[in-house]
Design an enzyme around this catalytic site. Structure first.
Site, PDB file in Angstrom:
ATOM      1  N   ASP A   6       0.858  -1.181   0.000  1.00  0.00           N
ATOM      2  CA  ASP A   6       0.000   0.000   0.000  1.00  0.00           C
ATOM      3  C   ASP A   6       0.893   1.229   0.000  1.00  0.00           C
ATOM      4  O   ASP A   6       1.772   1.369   0.849  1.00  0.00           O
ATOM      5  CB  ASP A   6      -0.878  -0.048   1.269  1.00  0.00           C
ATOM      6  CG  ASP A   6      -1.949   1.019   1.261  1.00  0.00           C
ATOM      7  OD1 ASP A   6      -1.958   1.860   0.353  1.00  0.00           O
ATOM      8  OD2 ASP A   6      -2.780   1.008   2.186  1.00  0.00           O
ATOM      9  N   ASP A  99      -3.526   2.068  -5.561  1.00  0.00           N
ATOM     10  CA  ASP A  99      -2.252   2.049  -4.827  1.00  0.00           C
ATOM     11  C   ASP A  99      -2.129   0.870  -3.860  1.00  0.00           C
ATOM     12  O   ASP A  99      -1.372   0.918  -2.907  1.00  0.00           O
ATOM     13  CB  ASP A  99      -2.046   3.371  -4.073  1.00  0.00           C
ATOM     14  CG  ASP A  99      -2.895   3.454  -2.826  1.00  0.00           C
ATOM     15  OD1 ASP A  99      -4.033   2.942  -2.842  1.00  0.00           O
ATOM     16  OD2 ASP A  99      -2.428   4.028  -1.831  1.00  0.00           O
ATOM     17  N   GLU A 100      -2.882  -0.192  -4.115  1.00  0.00           N
ATOM     18  CA  GLU A 100      -2.824  -1.370  -3.239  1.00  0.00           C
ATOM     19  C   GLU A 100      -2.765  -2.649  -4.062  1.00  0.00           C
ATOM     20  O   GLU A 100      -3.623  -2.863  -4.925  1.00  0.00           O
ATOM     21  CB  GLU A 100      -4.099  -1.455  -2.394  1.00  0.00           C
ATOM     22  CG  GLU A 100      -4.064  -0.723  -1.090  1.00  0.00           C
ATOM     23  CD  GLU A 100      -5.384  -0.906  -0.368  1.00  0.00           C
ATOM     24  OE1 GLU A 100      -5.504  -1.846   0.433  1.00  0.00           O
ATOM     25  OE2 GLU A 100      -6.311  -0.127  -0.635  1.00  0.00           O
TER      26      GLU A 100
HETATM   27 MG    MG Z   1      -2.450   3.970   0.325  1.00  0.00          MG
END
Ligand code: MG
Length: 404
Positions: A6, A99-100
Site C-alpha cells: 500500500d 495504490d494497493e
Molecule cells: Mg495507500
C-alpha cells in the site's frame, strides 16, 4: 504467504514525484471541484486535516499548507509503474486498487527471509519510482493488510511466527480490520470481543451469528485460513457506470441533461473497451434535500450505440427527475451487460448508416487528438467542466482494479 503493498499517502507522494519542492511540506490534494481534501500528507494530518475536510476548514487548520488539485491520469502512470516493479518480483499479483496490491510472497534471493524481501522491494520502489510504500506479509490477505496498515508509513513487516502474529493481533482493536466499523464492532462488544485477537479466538459460530457470512470469512482469514485467493485478473464487470458529483448544485434541467449526455459518452467508451452492450440504461440522481431517485429505460435490443443510449437516457432521466429540486450527484448505469456477440438482434433495428458514420468519426478523432475533443453539442452547457483538464480522467477510468 500473502503480501499486501500500500503506497503511503499515494496522491500526495505522486505530486511530490513531479514537484520535489513539496517534500517535507504540508500538502493536501483536492477533489474535482476543489472543495474537499481527498488526501493529505502526514504533516497536514498532524494539523487535524482529515480526508473529506472542506478546503475552507483545512485552510484554517493548516494555513501554510499547499493545496493541489487531483490528477488521476498522473496517478495512474505511477500506479502502473509500481505494478510493473512489483510484478517483476512476485507472481501472481493482484491490482486491488490504484495504490494497493496483493501478491504471493516468496523470498526474492536465495537464503533471504520474507522480511528482508519486503524491505528490499519497499526500498527499490522508493529508489526507482520515488514513492514511499508499506508492505505487510502474513498468512492471509486480511492479516497482511492488517499488518501493513499498522506498519505505516514506510514499513516492511513479515509476520511468519504464530506467537508474533498473536502478539500483534492482541494490540489491535477490531475496528482496524477493514469491514468492521462502528455498528459491527458494537455487536461484538457485549461478548468481550474488542481486539483482533479476541475476534480470532472467538467461536466461529458466534461470529457468523453476529456478523453474517462476510464477518465469518474475516474470522477464518484472521485464523490463517485463506478465503479470497489472489486474483491476477479482475472478473468481468456485471455493471458499468459513469458519474459522480455534479460539481455544485444543479437545478436547471438543461444542465442536468448536459451532464447526463457527458456520462453517456463516457459510459459508451467503457462499453466499447470491454466489448459489451447493455439491455437497459438507468439514471440515478441524488438531490440536495437528501432524496435519491432513479429511472430505468429498457432498450429494444442490447446496444452500445450513442443514438440509442441517448434516447434511453432521455427517458431514464425524465423518470428520475424531480421538478423544482436541486441535484448534487448523477450516475448513468448500464446494469445488464451482454457480450457484444451472440444475441438476437431485433428485426426492426436497421442500423442508421449516418449515425454509425458520425459515431465512427467521433471515435477516430478522439483516439487521435484526445478524449472529448469531439463531443455532443449538448455538453457545451458545461464549459467549466471542460476548461479544467483534471476532469478529463477520473479514478474510475483506471482499468483493471479489483475493488472497483
Ligand atoms: Mg495507500
Amino acid at each position: 504467504m500473502v503480501g499486501h503493498l500500500d503506497a503511503d499517502c499515494f496522491y500526495v507522494s505522486a505530486e511530490r514525484v513531479r514537484h520535489p519542492d513539496l517534500v517535507g511540506k504540508a500538502v493536501g490534494v483536492l477533489g474535482n471541484n476543489g472543495a474537499c481534501v481527498i488526501a493529505k500528507s502526514y504533516e497536514m494530518k498532524a494539523k487535524g486535516v482529515k480526508t473529506g475536510t472542506p478546503i475552507w476548514d483545512a485552510k484554517v487548520l493548516c494555513p501554510d499548507g499547499v493545496y493541489v488539485k487531483r490528477d488521476f491520469y498522473w496517478y495512474e502512470v505511477l500506479s502502473r509503474k509500481m505494478l510493473d516493479i512489483v510484478g517483476s518480483f512476485f507472481s501472481p499479483l493482484e491490482y486491488y486498487s490504484i495504490d494497493e496490491f496483493f501478491f504471493r510472497a516468496i523470498p526474492i534471493n536465495h537464503g533471504q527471509t520474507l522480511a528482508q524481501a519486503a524491505t528490499a522491494v519497499r526500498d527499490h520502489i522508493r529508489d526507482v519510482a520515488g514513492l514511499p510504500i508499506t508492505i505487510g506479509i502474513a498468512r492471509t490477505r486480511t492479516l497482511a493488510k492488517l499488518f501493513s496498515d499498522t506498519a505505516k508509513p514506510f514499513g516492511a513487516v513479515a509476520v511468519t511466527d504464530r506467537n508474533h502474529e498473536r502478539e500483534l493481533l492482541a494490540r489491535l482493536p477490531v475496528t482496524e480490520i477493514s469491514g468492521i466499523a462502528g455498528r459491527r464492532a458494537a455487536r461484538l462488544a457485549p461478548y468481550g470481543i474488542r481486539t483482533c485477537l479476541d475476534l480470532a479466538d472467538a467461536d466461529g459460530k458466534l461470529v457468523r451469528q453476529l456478523l453474517t457470512k462476510t464477518g465469518y470469512e474475516l474470522w477464518l482469514e484472521l485464523n490463517g485460513r485463506p478465503v479470497t485467493p489472489i486474483r491476477p485478473a479482475r472478473s468481468p464487470h456485471k455493471v458499468l457506470a459513469r458519474g459522480g458529483s455534479l460539481m455544485g448544485n444543479v437545478d436547471d434541467p438543461k444542465l442536468l441533461w448536459a451532464w447526463c449526455v457527458r456520462h453517456v459518452e463516457r459510459l459508451i467508451e467503457e462499453l466499447h473497451y470491454h466489448n459489451v452492450r447493455t439491455d437497459s440504461l438507468s439514471v440515478a440522481l441524488a438531490w440536495k434535500n437528501g432524496e435519491s431517485t432513479g429511472g430505468l429505460c429498457r432498450l429494444p435490443c442490447p446496444s452500445d450505440r450513442f443514438d440509442e443510449l441517448l434516447d434511453a437516457a432521455r427517458v431514464a432521466l425524465r423518470r428520475a427527475y424531480l421538478p423544482d429540486a436541486t441535484a448534487t450527484h448523477m450516475h448513468v448505469i448500464a446494469p445488464e451487460l451482454r457480450r457484444a456477440r451472440g444475441f438476437q438482434m431485433s428485426l426492426f433495428d436497421p442500423p442508421n448508416p449516418k449515425d454509425k458514420a458520425v459515431a465512427a468519426v467521433k471515435t477516430a478523432v478522439n483516439e487521435k487528438f484526445g478524449r472529448f475533443k469531439i463531443r455532443s453539442g449538448t455538453t457545451l452547457h458545461l464549459p467549466a467542466v471542460y476548461r479544467d483538464p483534471a476532469n478529463d480522467f477520473d479514478i474510475c477510468d483506471v482499468r483493471g482494479k479489483v475493488c472497483f
